[in-house]
Design a protein around this motif. Structure first.
Motif, mmCIF file in Angstrom:
data_model
loop_
_atom_site.group_PDB
_atom_site.id
_atom_site.type_symbol
_atom_site.label_atom_id
_atom_site.label_comp_id
_atom_site.label_asym_id
_atom_site.label_seq_id
_atom_site.Cartn_x
_atom_site.Cartn_y
_atom_site.Cartn_z
ATOM 1 N N THR A 5 -49.612 16.172 20.555
ATOM 2 C CA THR A 5 -49.228 15.024 20.406
ATOM 3 C C THR A 5 -47.800 14.531 21.890
ATOM 4 O O THR A 5 -48.367 13.680 22.718
ATOM 5 N N LYS A 6 -46.915 15.152 21.493
ATOM 6 C CA LYS A 6 -45.449 14.718 22.531
ATOM 7 C C LYS A 6 -45.866 14.831 23.961
ATOM 8 O O LYS A 6 -45.648 13.821 24.725
ATOM 9 N N LEU A 57 -47.860 11.749 25.000
ATOM 10 C CA LEU A 57 -47.294 11.277 25.265
ATOM 11 C C LEU A 57 -46.224 10.562 26.414
ATOM 12 O O LEU A 57 -46.380 9.152 26.754
ATOM 13 N N ARG A 58 -45.980 11.641 26.380
ATOM 14 C CA ARG A 58 -45.264 11.556 27.437
ATOM 15 C C ARG A 58 -45.667 10.944 28.666
ATOM 16 O O ARG A 58 -45.257 10.557 30.102
ATOM 17 N N ARG A 63 -48.642 2.579 31.009
ATOM 18 C CA ARG A 63 -47.746 1.769 30.028
ATOM 19 C C ARG A 63 -48.221 0.087 30.249
ATOM 20 O O ARG A 63 -48.808 -0.113 31.719
ATOM 21 N N VAL A 76 -44.800 -2.192 23.644
ATOM 22 C CA VAL A 76 -44.837 -1.332 22.827
ATOM 23 C C VAL A 76 -46.560 -0.318 22.578
ATOM 24 O O VAL A 76 -47.695 -1.004 22.230
ATOM 25 N N LEU A 77 -46.470 0.751 22.622
ATOM 26 C CA LEU A 77 -47.634 2.220 22.092
ATOM 27 C C LEU A 77 -47.300 2.237 20.388
ATOM 28 O O LEU A 77 -46.261 2.671 20.502
ATOM 29 N N ALA A 135 -48.379 6.070 11.999
ATOM 30 C CA ALA A 135 -48.533 7.508 11.224
ATOM 31 C C ALA A 135 -48.024 8.473 12.634
ATOM 32 O O ALA A 135 -47.944 9.368 12.193
ATOM 33 N N ALA A 136 -47.905 8.233 13.824
ATOM 34 C CA ALA A 136 -47.903 9.053 14.509
ATOM 35 C C ALA A 136 -46.491 9.228 15.694
ATOM 36 O O ALA A 136 -46.672 9.458 16.515
ATOM 37 N N MET A 137 -46.987 7.780 16.919
ATOM 38 C CA MET A 137 -45.872 7.236 17.759
ATOM 39 C C MET A 137 -44.554 7.273 17.293
ATOM 40 O O MET A 137 -43.186 7.845 18.229
ATOM 41 N N ILE A 160 -40.993 6.274 15.935
ATOM 42 C CA ILE A 160 -40.451 7.023 14.899
ATOM 43 C C ILE A 160 -39.464 6.067 13.779
ATOM 44 O O ILE A 160 -40.163 5.940 12.646
ATOM 45 N N ASN A 168 -46.610 9.464 8.252
ATOM 46 C CA ASN A 168 -47.521 11.156 8.543
ATOM 47 C C ASN A 168 -48.040 11.641 7.156
ATOM 48 O O ASN A 168 -48.934 12.200 7.054
HETATM 49 N N1 COD Z 1 -44.145 2.204 23.366
HETATM 50 C C1 COD Z 1 -43.767 1.992 25.478
HETATM 51 N N2 COD Z 1 -42.802 3.090 25.826
HETATM 52 C C2 COD Z 1 -42.034 3.191 24.800
HETATM 53 C C3 COD Z 1 -42.317 4.115 23.798
HETATM 54 C C4 COD Z 1 -43.470 3.194 22.969
HETATM 55 N N3 COD Z 1 -44.062 3.579 21.785
HETATM 56 N N4 COD Z 1 -41.426 5.302 23.375
HETATM 57 C C5 COD Z 1 -41.183 5.617 24.265
HETATM 58 N N5 COD Z 1 -41.341 4.425 25.048
HETATM 59 C C6 COD Z 1 -40.528 4.183 26.255
HETATM 60 C C7 COD Z 1 -38.815 4.171 26.507
HETATM 61 O O1 COD Z 1 -38.904 2.154 26.030
HETATM 62 C C8 COD Z 1 -38.726 5.154 27.396
HETATM 63 O O2 COD Z 1 -38.634 4.115 29.048
HETATM 64 C C9 COD Z 1 -39.562 5.666 27.812
HETATM 65 O O3 COD Z 1 -40.858 5.187 27.034
HETATM 66 C C10 COD Z 1 -38.781 6.825 26.996
HETATM 67 O O4 COD Z 1 -38.468 7.030 25.874
HETATM 68 P P1 COD Z 1 -37.417 7.762 25.276
HETATM 69 O O5 COD Z 1 -36.780 8.933 25.817
HETATM 70 O O6 COD Z 1 -37.668 7.393 24.055
HETATM 71 O O7 COD Z 1 -39.023 8.896 25.044
HETATM 72 P P2 COD Z 1 -39.836 10.499 24.997
HETATM 73 O O8 COD Z 1 -40.205 11.239 25.847
HETATM 74 O O9 COD Z 1 -38.364 11.311 24.191
HETATM 75 O O10 COD Z 1 -40.506 9.956 23.559
HETATM 76 C C11 COD Z 1 -41.646 9.083 23.147
HETATM 77 C C12 COD Z 1 -42.168 9.958 22.321
HETATM 78 C C13 COD Z 1 -43.110 9.173 21.861
HETATM 79 C C14 COD Z 1 -42.964 11.284 22.877
HETATM 80 C C15 COD Z 1 -41.520 9.986 20.953
HETATM 81 O O11 COD Z 1 -40.900 8.919 20.864
HETATM 82 C C16 COD Z 1 -42.060 10.744 20.085
HETATM 83 O O12 COD Z 1 -41.727 12.035 20.038
HETATM 84 N N6 COD Z 1 -43.346 10.609 18.815
HETATM 85 C C17 COD Z 1 -43.341 11.396 18.331
HETATM 86 C C18 COD Z 1 -44.574 12.043 18.009
HETATM 87 C C19 COD Z 1 -45.295 13.588 17.818
HETATM 88 O O13 COD Z 1 -44.418 14.167 17.408
HETATM 89 N N7 COD Z 1 -45.813 12.863 16.351
HETATM 90 C C20 COD Z 1 -46.506 13.743 15.432
HETATM 91 C C21 COD Z 1 -47.530 13.571 14.634
HETATM 92 S S1 COD Z 1 -49.014 13.582 15.177
#
Ligand code: COD
Length: 306
Positions: A103-104, A107-108, A118, A122-123, A143-145, A147, A251
């Motif tokens: 997932t990570k 999403l990255r 984007r 917010v997503l 439940a998954a994005m 935190i 989750n």
């Molecule tokens: N919506 C829009 N922009 C976002 C979001 C969001 N939900 N999250 C981060 N961003 C933007 C930030 O503003 C920033 O500009 C950029 O993205 C990077 O943000 P970081 O440093 O927080 O990004 P990451 O890559 O470290 O983390 C983003 C993830 C979505 C990967 C992180 O939030 C995460 O690991 N979420 C949980 C995913 C997971 O493991 N789920 C498991 C259950 S299935």
């Protein structure tokens, strides 16, 4: 709406869209693709190691007909995620679907500033459950994005879930903001945020739904429990959307619906430039197909707004 089957029925009337799948070399993912093709839901761009895709497809007798399936030969998890997401970014496909990939990682790639999806919003993750013994479907978010969302992010998480609900036909979904108790306790941030979100909806800062909180899980889903506590509201006991305060709560509820209550699930990420099908890797082919149907049907709202 009472069953996820109703969503699949409605998809059949929508225009054909192309789905970009990040690493489909997995039996459950390919089975979902096979069923989707049999039901004429959409066409596919499969991004991953072509040899592995062909071998896994032959194991389940999936015909890789180039009229409906294109394959892009890419190796390595992050490169697969990048190419699958870029295809949607460049409008070579309409919808993104997670295959056998973390997932990570996906999403990255989705959040990548240049070739991601984007939208400036917010997503967030939106799951929809059909739970045996219940008289309606329940949405659960996030439940998954996200935190540990703050108040501003929570408001957008609600709006994203409302967008999906309205996209599949809910006129004015009822949103319960979950907390451990149904009154404000100044030591529990979730109850304070819930009360503010409720007022934000009353004042028109959150639209298209009716919000109430804080509500404990029982007061949100059972009118008996709500009556017992003497909670009078349009949402208590009748919630369509359950909004949780953190990924841990979300989750755990998600997995407990599936493992203890044998719930069927469909799940998408909302708020991006295009719908994203995002289920757990362990989810069945049926869940993946349900999720695809939810993305295809709810995408009409994306088309209207983008
Ligand atoms: N919506 C829009 N922009 C976002 C979001 C969001 N939900 N999250 C981060 N961003 C933007 C930030 O503003 C920033 O500009 C950029 O993205 C990077 O943000 P970081 O440093 O927080 O990004 P990451 O890559 O470290 O983390 C983003 C993830 C979505 C990967 C992180 O939030 C995460 O690991 N979420 C949980 C995913 C997971 O493991 N789920 C498991 C259950 S299935």
């Amino acid at each position: 709406m009472q069953t996820l089957e109703e969503i699949k029925q409605k998809v059949r009337t929508k225009r054909k869209q192309k789905v970009s799948v990040a690493n489909p070399a997995d039996q459950e993912v390919l089975l979902a693709i096979k069923y989707a093709l049999e039901q004429d839901f959409c066409t596919f761009l499969l991004v991953g190691d072509s040899e592995k895709i062909r071998s896994a497809a032959s194991d389940i007798a999936l015909e890789l007909d180039p009229r409906y399936i294109n394959i892009e030969d890419v190796k390595g998890e992050s490169e697969i995620a990048r190419v699958a997401v870029s295809a949607v970014h460049n409008r070579k496909a309409d919808i993104l679907m997670k295959g056998n990939i973390a997932t990570k990682s996906l999403l990255r790639a989705v959040l990548h500033k240049e070739h991601g999806l984007r939208s400036g919003q917010v997503l967030s993750h939106v799951a929809l459950f059909e739970i045996p013994g219940q008289d309606r479907l329940f949405f659960l978010t996030d439940a998954a994005m996200n935190i540990e969302p703050d108040l501003k992010v929570k408001a957008q998480i609600i709006q994203n879930a409302v967008k999906v609900a309205r996209g599949i036909g809910y006129q004015r979904p009822r949103v319960a903001i979950l907390a451990p108790v149904e009154v404000v306790n100044e030591e529990m941030q979730s109850t304070i945020d819930a009360a503010i979100l409720t007022q934000m909806q009353v004042r028109g800062q959150i639209t298209g739904c009716t919000v109430d909180g804080p509500l404990a899980f029982d007061n949100a889903v059972s009118s008996e429990a709500a009556n017992h506590k003497n909670i009078q509201s349009e949402v208590a006991g009748r919630a369509d959307i359950l909004m949780v305060p953190s990924i841990e709560v979300g989750n755990t509820l998600y997995k407990s619906f599936v493992y203890f209550a044998e719930a069927k699930v469909a799940a998408v990420v909302s708020g991006a430039k295009a719908p994203i099908v995002l289920t757990s890797r362990a989810d069945s082919a049926e869940s993946k197909l349900n999720s695809l149907a939810l993305a295809l049907l709810s995408s009409t709202t994306f088309e209207e707004e983008n």
